[in-house]
Design an enzyme around this catalytic site. Sequence first.
Site, mmCIF file in Angstrom:
data_model
loop_
_atom_site.group_PDB
_atom_site.id
_atom_site.type_symbol
_atom_site.label_atom_id
_atom_site.label_comp_id
_atom_site.label_asym_id
_atom_site.label_seq_id
_atom_site.Cartn_x
_atom_site.Cartn_y
_atom_site.Cartn_z
ATOM 1 C CB THR A 121 -28.701 -8.689 10.833
ATOM 2 O OG1 THR A 121 -29.414 -9.375 11.861
ATOM 3 C CG2 THR A 121 -29.646 -8.344 9.697
ATOM 4 C CB CYS A 131 -1.306 10.112 11.388
ATOM 5 S SG CYS A 131 -0.131 11.211 10.575
ATOM 6 C CB SER A 152 -11.138 -3.289 2.120
ATOM 7 O OG SER A 152 -11.900 -2.324 2.802
ATOM 8 C CG ASN A 175 -0.207 -0.177 2.520
ATOM 9 O OD1 ASN A 175 0.507 -1.166 2.698
ATOM 10 N ND2 ASN A 175 -0.381 0.736 3.447
ATOM 11 C CD GLN A 209 -3.774 -0.257 -1.348
ATOM 12 O OE1 GLN A 209 -3.806 0.259 -2.460
ATOM 13 N NE2 GLN A 209 -4.323 0.325 -0.291
#
Length: 382
Positions: A237, A327, A199, A151, A179
Amino acid sequence: MTEIYLDNAATTPMSPDVIKVITKEMQEDFGNASSTYELGRRARRAIDLARHQIAEAINAHDGEIIFTSGGSESNNTAIFGVARSRKEIGKHIITTKIEHPSVLNPMRELERQGYEVTYLDVDQTGHISLDELKSALRPDTILVSVMSVNNEVGAINPLEEIGKLVKDSNAYFHVDNVQGMGNIEIDVRKMNIDFLSVSAHKINGPKFLGFLYENSNVSIPSLIMGGEQEVKRRAGTENVPGIAGFGQAVKEISQIDRAALQAKYRHFQEIILKELDEAGVKYEINGGVGENMSHHVLNLHIIGISTMVLQTNLDLAGYAVSGGSACTAGSVEPSHVLIACFGQDSPRIDESIRISFGRYNNDDEVAKFAKALAKLAKRKQK
């Protein structure tokens, strides 16, 4: 001020058609997918369609796709699941020094529990050595976890070659493909992948949603227990609108020519590098822009200028890029990826920015950013 977004490795803007699908599902198919009446059956059909769209994109079976809250949950489920279910076989795991924190932190937790983890080195382009991996494999190795695309520097790992090595061992093969999805070709059968994490928000889909591919020939305990959703693999759910949007996002990205997309990103890189060269800016490329690199990431060491100064000035000018450091809760820590590539004492650690492109970026945006970066760097270096 018009903001130009060049941090697509962090997240991506949602596709307009994904938003339409999600909105439609929220308005029309709001039923619980576990219910047997028509509203529930409609919700179930939406989930089944998305599952099929995703499975088809990676050459998996529909039943091998488990929806999760995102890449971090998928990574944690695979890593802890394998560790707990195979501890009688062994307690040795192999990963790399440049994995995402959602892989590295579970590894450190397992070390505290008595597992042994080997962290493979990388070269200055962010690639591991297959010989080092081969030497690290042992009879008690139960898992090899290697990301598809890094990444921070964009390094593409040789998944097919890694898969062949792992197949001939006792270990399972897990790939963090957060990625890589949409940027490289993934075939879980051809690459002998046992677990794959993705993701949604990295491919213009909704946030807080992902999936874990789990090969039907392997089995690990569930991380979340409760009801029998996701074929008893992940209780809770289902987020029907989000899942439907995720399926649409995968469908869209699967229809895009990856080679053409990478060529577009390489062109963006060339625009920036040419502007820096013409302005006489002193810089170095972290990782590289050659073969076995995903061109959606360009990590630059702007010599003599701190990351904070670069990022802050670019932000004030309306350009969103990432620093070469991560960060967390307000504290700035050096990039573990750049440290692994160049060493703890390299000036690159504190003088780098990551620029990352997405499918909605265009030449004009990149050219404006390139001029702004070159102007800023030239002024500061003087």
